[in-house]
Design a protein around this motif. Structure first.
Motif, short mmCIF file in Angstrom:
data_model
loop_
_atom_site.label_atom_id
_atom_site.label_comp_id
_atom_site.label_asym_id
_atom_site.label_seq_id
_atom_site.Cartn_x
_atom_site.Cartn_y
_atom_site.Cartn_z
N ASP A 1 0.83 -1.21 0.00
CA ASP A 1 0.00 0.00 0.00
C ASP A 1 0.87 1.26 0.00
O ASP A 1 0.52 2.25 -0.64
CB ASP A 1 -0.93 -0.01 1.21
N ILE A 2 1.99 1.20 0.71
CA ILE A 2 2.93 2.32 0.67
C ILE A 2 3.47 2.50 -0.74
O ILE A 2 3.54 3.62 -1.25
CB ILE A 2 4.06 2.09 1.68
N GLN A 3 3.82 1.40 -1.39
CA GLN A 3 4.36 1.47 -2.74
C GLN A 3 3.32 1.98 -3.73
O GLN A 3 3.62 2.77 -4.63
CB GLN A 3 4.87 0.09 -3.16
N MET A 4 2.08 1.53 -3.56
CA MET A 4 1.02 1.93 -4.48
C MET A 4 0.51 3.35 -4.23
O MET A 4 -0.24 3.89 -5.06
CB MET A 4 -0.15 0.94 -4.40
N SER A 5 0.89 3.95 -3.13
CA SER A 5 0.38 5.29 -2.83
C SER A 5 0.79 6.30 -3.89
O SER A 5 0.01 7.20 -4.24
CB SER A 5 0.88 5.74 -1.46
N PHE A 6 2.01 6.18 -4.41
CA PHE A 6 2.50 7.19 -5.35
C PHE A 6 1.72 7.18 -6.67
O PHE A 6 1.30 8.24 -7.15
CB PHE A 6 3.99 7.00 -5.60
N PRO A 7 1.47 6.01 -7.29
CA PRO A 7 0.64 6.02 -8.50
C PRO A 7 -0.75 6.59 -8.27
O PRO A 7 -1.26 7.35 -9.10
CB PRO A 7 0.58 4.55 -8.91
N LEU A 8 -1.37 6.24 -7.13
CA LEU A 8 -2.71 6.76 -6.88
C LEU A 8 -2.69 8.25 -6.62
O LEU A 8 -3.60 8.97 -7.06
CB LEU A 8 -3.36 6.01 -5.71
N GLU A 9 -1.68 8.74 -5.92
CA GLU A 9 -1.58 10.18 -5.70
C GLU A 9 -1.32 10.91 -7.01
O GLU A 9 -1.85 12.00 -7.24
CB GLU A 9 -0.49 10.47 -4.67
N ALA A 10 -0.49 10.32 -7.87
CA ALA A 10 -0.23 10.93 -9.18
C ALA A 10 -1.50 10.94 -10.02
O ALA A 10 -1.79 11.92 -10.72
CB ALA A 10 0.89 10.18 -9.89
N ALA A 11 -2.26 9.86 -9.96
CA ALA A 11 -3.51 9.80 -10.72
C ALA A 11 -4.53 10.79 -10.18
O ALA A 11 -5.32 11.37 -10.95
CB ALA A 11 -4.08 8.39 -10.69
N ALA A 12 -4.53 11.01 -8.88
CA ALA A 12 -5.43 12.01 -8.30
C ALA A 12 -5.03 13.41 -8.74
O ALA A 12 -5.88 14.28 -8.95
CB ALA A 12 -5.42 11.91 -6.78
N ALA A 13 -3.72 13.63 -8.90
CA ALA A 13 -3.24 14.96 -9.27
C ALA A 13 -3.45 15.27 -10.74
O ALA A 13 -3.76 16.41 -11.11
CB ALA A 13 -1.75 15.08 -8.92
N ARG A 14 -3.29 14.28 -11.61
CA ARG A 14 -3.34 14.59 -13.04
C ARG A 14 -4.04 13.54 -13.91
O ARG A 14 -3.99 13.64 -15.14
CB ARG A 14 -1.91 14.78 -13.56
N GLY A 15 -4.71 12.57 -13.28
CA GLY A 15 -5.35 11.53 -14.08
C GLY A 15 -6.84 11.43 -13.95
O GLY A 15 -7.47 10.57 -14.57
N GLY A 16 -7.45 12.26 -13.10
CA GLY A 16 -8.89 12.21 -12.93
C GLY A 16 -9.37 11.08 -12.05
O GLY A 16 -10.47 10.54 -12.25
N LEU A 17 -8.58 10.70 -11.06
CA LEU A 17 -8.93 9.57 -10.20
C LEU A 17 -10.26 9.75 -9.49
O LEU A 17 -11.00 8.78 -9.27
CB LEU A 17 -7.82 9.34 -9.17
N GLU A 18 -10.56 10.99 -9.11
CA GLU A 18 -11.78 11.23 -8.34
C GLU A 18 -13.05 11.01 -9.15
O GLU A 18 -14.15 10.94 -8.59
CB GLU A 18 -11.77 12.66 -7.78
N ASP A 19 -12.94 10.87 -10.46
CA ASP A 19 -14.10 10.70 -11.33
C ASP A 19 -14.40 9.21 -11.52
O ASP A 19 -13.81 8.54 -12.37
CB ASP A 19 -13.83 11.36 -12.69
#
Length: 221
Positions: A171-189
């Motif tokens: 989960d620590i390792q996966m945090s960075f992709p998810l944070e990057a996706a939230a910042a510029r990938g539209g994760l919240e949608d």
């Protein structure tokens, strides 16, 4: 003592978070990104590639996020943050530990690069560069990011954490992709489980302590 060579706004924030979760004493040597976002040349004195994260410990120099997490958990974890061997959870743990950088970050990095290219191109070339970048984003990069985000959403529907019911280094390792996706990938949608995952990790006391020690942290913003 273990030393983290910490670059601001980088993957090394995960290393600080891991160490805080485990309660491992460490020192921080800080490096600031250059105006072009690259790491400073001083990091090459630590590792030939001059990138972060890098840790030094007991005469060892370890680079690459996954290798660093594996080293720290094996050396200092005492069985914490890793599922038991020969279990389905351990297999999932290993998969996510490598998937995060091996697959997930590639389209997110391309998204950042193609977004920045028109802004940094010479004025005369900017319209052409923007057209090429927009085409690459719409036909290749954005569809891949959407595919990955849908994948995460589905996997988090199987268990609370990526490797199973218990929080782990995966989960620590996966945090960075998810944070990057939230910042510029539209994760919240359309990815409520992914958003909830980020809310849960951001609420962890060790995450907050790592932010205090690592400094301002904004992925891709």
């Amino acid at each position: 003592m273990l030393t983290v060579h910490h670059l601001n706004n980088s993957r090394s924030q995960r290393v600080l978070w891991l160490l805080e979760e485990l309660g491992v004493p460490y020192e921080i040597v800080r490096y600031q990104r250059q105006p072009d976002m690259r790491a400073p040349k001083e990091l090459r004195a630590i590792h030939p590639l001059g990138k972060s994260p890098v840790v030094t410990d007991n005469g060892n120099t370890i680079a690459e996020s996954g290798a660093i997490l594996e080293y720290i958990i094996a050396t200092y974890g005492n069985g914490r943050l890793i599922p038991q061997a020969d279990t389905p959870e351990r297999l999932r743990y290993t998969y996510w530990l490598h998937y995060a950088e091996g697959s997930a970050m590639t389209p997110l990095l391309l998204k950042l690069l193609f977004t920045l290219m028109p802004k940094r191109a010479p004025a005369l070339l900017r319209p052409l560069v923007r057209k090429v970048s927009n085409t690459a984003l719409s036909t290749l990069v954005n569809p891949q990011i959407k595919q990955h985000m849908a994948y995460w959403e589905g996997e988090l529907g199987k268990s609370e954490w990526f490797a199973g019911s218990e929080f782990s280094g995966a989960d620590i390792q996966m945090s960075f992709p998810l944070e990057a996706a939230a910042a510029r990938g539209g994760l919240e949608d359309g990815h409520p489980r992914c958003v909830t995952f980020l809310e849960r990790i951001h609420a962890r006391p060790a995450y907050a302590r790592a932010l205090e020690k690592g400094g301002p942290y904004q992925v891709g913003r």
